[in-house]
Design a protein around this motif. Structure first.
Motif, mmCIF file in Angstrom:
data_model
loop_
_atom_site.group_PDB
_atom_site.id
_atom_site.type_symbol
_atom_site.label_atom_id
_atom_site.label_comp_id
_atom_site.label_asym_id
_atom_site.label_seq_id
_atom_site.Cartn_x
_atom_site.Cartn_y
_atom_site.Cartn_z
ATOM 1 N N CYS A 261 15.220 -3.765 28.338
ATOM 2 C CA CYS A 261 13.705 -3.005 28.103
ATOM 3 C C CYS A 261 12.911 -3.649 29.112
ATOM 4 N N PHE A 262 13.139 -4.867 29.871
ATOM 5 C CA PHE A 262 12.550 -5.202 31.008
ATOM 6 C C PHE A 262 12.713 -4.435 32.090
ATOM 7 N N ALA A 263 13.833 -3.824 32.360
ATOM 8 C CA ALA A 263 14.139 -2.935 33.366
ATOM 9 C C ALA A 263 13.318 -1.693 33.331
ATOM 10 N N ILE A 264 13.218 -1.075 32.203
ATOM 11 C CA ILE A 264 12.470 0.227 31.853
ATOM 12 C C ILE A 264 10.951 -0.083 31.954
ATOM 13 N N ALA A 265 10.542 -1.215 31.550
ATOM 14 C CA ALA A 265 9.156 -1.555 31.662
ATOM 15 C C ALA A 265 8.601 -1.484 33.127
ATOM 16 N N LYS B 209 -4.412 18.625 31.026
ATOM 17 C CA LYS B 209 -3.507 19.585 31.545
ATOM 18 C C LYS B 209 -2.214 18.816 32.179
ATOM 19 N N ASN B 210 -1.995 17.617 31.944
ATOM 20 C CA ASN B 210 -0.908 16.863 32.660
ATOM 21 C C ASN B 210 -0.177 16.126 31.697
ATOM 22 N N THR B 211 -0.689 16.206 30.146
ATOM 23 C CA THR B 211 -0.349 15.309 29.292
ATOM 24 C C THR B 211 1.106 15.388 28.949
ATOM 25 N N MET B 212 1.654 16.476 28.729
ATOM 26 C CA MET B 212 3.093 16.852 28.407
ATOM 27 C C MET B 212 4.073 16.237 29.669
ATOM 28 N N ASN B 213 3.540 16.438 30.805
ATOM 29 C CA ASN B 213 4.437 16.019 32.135
ATOM 30 C C ASN B 213 4.539 14.416 31.844
ATOM 31 N N ILE B 214 3.328 13.680 31.663
ATOM 32 C CA ILE B 214 3.484 11.984 31.569
ATOM 33 C C ILE B 214 4.050 11.514 30.552
ATOM 34 N N LEU B 215 3.996 12.297 29.404
ATOM 35 C CA LEU B 215 4.893 12.021 28.187
ATOM 36 C C LEU B 215 6.270 11.972 28.270
ATOM 37 N N LEU B 216 6.806 13.150 28.890
ATOM 38 C CA LEU B 216 8.180 13.325 29.407
ATOM 39 C C LEU B 216 8.812 12.275 30.159
ATOM 40 N N THR B 217 7.990 12.138 31.183
ATOM 41 C CA THR B 217 8.317 11.113 32.072
ATOM 42 C C THR B 217 8.615 9.723 31.656
ATOM 43 N N ASN B 218 7.780 9.237 30.555
ATOM 44 C CA ASN B 218 7.775 8.013 29.817
ATOM 45 C C ASN B 218 9.341 8.086 29.001
ATOM 46 N N ALA C 66 15.298 6.718 28.717
ATOM 47 C CA ALA C 66 16.576 7.314 28.526
ATOM 48 C C ALA C 66 17.510 7.193 29.738
ATOM 49 N N THR C 67 16.871 7.414 30.914
ATOM 50 C CA THR C 67 17.415 7.308 32.178
ATOM 51 C C THR C 67 17.856 5.964 32.652
ATOM 52 N N GLY C 68 16.818 5.042 32.480
ATOM 53 C CA GLY C 68 16.934 3.651 32.398
ATOM 54 C C GLY C 68 18.096 3.092 31.850
ATOM 55 N N ALA C 69 18.138 3.732 30.470
ATOM 56 C CA ALA C 69 19.397 2.889 29.678
ATOM 57 C C ALA C 69 20.831 3.367 30.151
ATOM 58 N N LEU C 70 20.938 4.527 30.699
ATOM 59 C CA LEU C 70 22.361 5.042 31.137
ATOM 60 C C LEU C 70 22.636 4.340 32.450
ATOM 61 N N PHE C 71 21.452 3.939 33.562
ATOM 62 C CA PHE C 71 21.805 3.342 34.830
ATOM 63 C C PHE C 71 21.887 1.937 34.716
ATOM 64 N N PHE C 72 21.146 1.170 33.650
ATOM 65 C CA PHE C 72 21.201 -0.099 33.624
ATOM 66 C C PHE C 72 22.632 -0.523 33.024
ATOM 67 N N TYR C 73 23.091 0.319 31.908
ATOM 68 C CA TYR C 73 24.408 0.137 31.485
ATOM 69 C C TYR C 73 25.418 0.259 32.411
ATOM 70 N N LEU C 74 25.415 1.043 33.472
ATOM 71 C CA LEU C 74 26.327 1.306 34.363
ATOM 72 C C LEU C 74 26.424 0.446 35.475
ATOM 73 N N THR D 253 15.865 1.384 37.964
ATOM 74 C CA THR D 253 16.660 0.547 36.901
ATOM 75 C C THR D 253 17.936 0.351 37.321
ATOM 76 N N GLY D 254 18.597 0.880 38.152
ATOM 77 C CA GLY D 254 20.179 0.954 38.433
ATOM 78 C C GLY D 254 20.220 -0.267 39.568
ATOM 79 N N PHE D 255 19.305 -0.334 40.351
ATOM 80 C CA PHE D 255 19.739 -0.880 41.578
ATOM 81 C C PHE D 255 18.624 -1.910 42.145
ATOM 82 N N VAL D 256 17.408 -1.343 42.339
ATOM 83 C CA VAL D 256 16.151 -2.183 43.068
ATOM 84 C C VAL D 256 15.614 -3.210 42.212
ATOM 85 N N TYR D 257 15.218 -3.042 41.102
ATOM 86 C CA TYR D 257 14.922 -4.237 40.060
ATOM 87 C C TYR D 257 15.901 -4.945 39.847
ATOM 88 N N PRO D 258 17.269 -4.427 39.540
ATOM 89 C CA PRO D 258 18.106 -5.600 39.085
ATOM 90 C C PRO D 258 18.651 -6.566 40.293
#
Length: 499
Positions: free
Chosen positions: A137-141, A73-82, A87-95, A167-172
């Protein structure tokens, strides 16, 4: 006229009896040297790009592992978050993220160049676009690790908030500390500034990636509390099993495949000889050795988990074995390039024991993590950091970190305790930094009532309440479909699974 190979027309002219012939030979050697340099650069660039593609494929592995480990019952949700982690990581790691991590020259705490990839490529720092892709790719991992900890009970807006900050601050910032040319704990800075005279050896990120993601996930799961039904009124654990073991196994093998980019790819280059040019021994050999140590650590951890869980619970469990395998990979990630294969086997055995022990403790303290992210990436990642400080081999350290003094290496290999001290500092600072930043974020989201979904939504499932339907479409009406048809068992007392 002279070339990089030392060709001199002054020397060649008397030998050839012709200045024109001497000039021609030296020009050809100059051209060939340039072509060889270009070819080497291209080979290394392709190697790094291919490694980045492998690491990115781990996102599919995370998605399948997460999907199989949650209830249907939560499959769609967890797939979308992945998907959105990538997608979110790409933008914030780029910026922001790449600049905070690798924006050198900078200060020991945080980078300050390359925001939105301005001034890229920068060949003085050996930074090209392929390097950005690999580090992204490491950041989004790290973000993918966190998403598993808070699965099945977290509001969608919280996923977006934590993924952006992580991805934009803590990990970097952590990556800057231990992987940049300026970081206070890095093994790449000048020898006079090395932490305890050794620096931290975290080759592919047992601490930088895995421990960061695990600690972030811990605070989210801890502040939210366990899922409904995970523990009974006496505090005894009630298994809430994932709905699809096939997806778990598929995800595990995809992660295994991607780890061959994660660990060996962290060399960044492959066309480099150790010693004289033309030698048959070089970085290509170290890359192969790293792939072997990665394989052996995962394999021994899987087998140790298989027999350990058989003794504890009385049956063979494929999901536990998959998690044990991943725990071995997580542990070897920090020292994969600087240890022998036999040491990697020890690493895997201990990683499995650590994972089993952490799971027992998590149940005892009523801590609920559907993907065992804290236990696996946190517990085994911490062991991997300690393991490297115990078993790092002097010869391999000199090859992988040639500018670093060779006086300090693994404690059990005769290298003293300074490297171990540096690694203990790494563990403590990562835990403190991520706790302050991500813990604060999850606490604020909790106070604003933006963290956890309602009890009714949790019982009905997030796919139905937040995403407009289930991941698995059937021919009959979903609105009358019962809980038991998804869970493989009877409906809980007083609960009917309806929209």
């Amino acid at each position: 006229m002279a070339t990089p190979l030392g060709c001199s027309t002054t020397i060649l002219t008397p030998l050839l009896n012709s200045s024109g012939a001497a000039d021609y030979i030296c020009q050809q050697l100059t051209t060939n040297t340039a072509l060889t340099t270009d070819a080497t650069t291209a080979i290394n660039a392709v190697y790094l790009l291919f490694s980045a593609y492998l690491v990115f494929s781990m996102q599919l592995g995370f998605a399948m592992l997460c999907a199989g480990s949650v209830r249907a019952k939560n499959t769609m949700n967890i797939l979308l978050t992945n998907v959105l982690d990538a997608a979110t990581g790409a933008l914030f790691f780029y910026l922001f993220g790449f600049a905070f991590a690798f924006g050198s020259p900078s200060n020991p705490f945080i980078g300050s160049r390359f925001f939105a990839l301005t001034s890229m490529p920068d060949f003085h720092q050996s930074y090209d676009y392929n390097y950005f892709l690999f580090q992204y790719c490491f950041a989004i991992a790290a973000a993918g690790i966190t998403s598993g900890s808070i699965a099945e009970r977290t509001q969608f807006v919280s996923y977006l908030a934590y993924s952006s900050l992580l991805t934009g601050f803590v990990y970097p910032v952590v990556a800057h500390w231990f992987w940049s040319n300026d970081g206070w704990g890095s093994a790449f800075i000048t020898s006079e500034k090395l932490l305890f005279g050794t620096g931290v050896i975290d080759f592919a990120g047992s601490g930088v990636v895995h421990l960061v993601g695990a600690v972030a996930g811990f605070w989210g799961a801890f502040i939210e509390g366990p899922r409904i039904g995970r523990f009974d009124h006496k505090g005894k654990g009630v298994p809430l099993k994932g709905h699809n073991a096939s997806l778990v196994v598929l995800g595990t093998f995809l992660l295994w495949f991607g780890w061959y980019g994660f660990n060996p790819g962290s060399f960044l280059t492959i066309a480099k000889a150790y010693g004289e040019s033309g030698a048959v021994y070089g970085q290509w050999s170290a890359v192969g050795r790293t792939a072997v140590t990665t394989t052996l650590a995962g394999a021994t951890a899987a087998l140790t988990t298989l027999f350990g869980k058989r003794i504890l619970v009385g049956h063979w469990n494929v999901t536990d074995v998959c998690n044990g395998l991943l725990g071995g990979f997580t542990a070897i990630t920090g020292g994969c390039a600087v240890v022998d294969p036999w040491a990697a086997c020890i690493c895997g055995v201990v990683a499995a024991i650590v994972l089993i022990t952490c799971n027992i403790l998590a149940e005892k303290f009523n801590y609920d993590d559907p993907l065992e992210a804290l236990q696996l990436h946190g517990g085994c990642g911490t062991w991997g950091i300690i393991f490297t400080a115990l078993f790092a081999k002097k010869e391999y350290l000199q090859e992988v970190y040639p500018a670093r003094p060779a006086t300090s290496y693994g404690l059990l290999m005769g290298g003293g305790g300074r490297l171990l001290a540096a690694h203990v500092v790494q563990i403590l600072t990562i835990c403190a930094w991520v706790s302050v930043t991500m813990g604060s974020l999850f606490f604020v989201l909790h106070k604003l009532r933006l963290l956890r979904i309602t009890s009714e939504d949790e019982m009905n499932g997030m796919d139905l309440t937040s995403h407009g339907g289930f991941a698995y479409n059937e021919d009959f009406d979903e609105k009358t479909k019962k809980w038991s048809s998804y869970m493989g068992g009877d409906d809980p007392p007083g609960v009917q699974f309806q929209a």
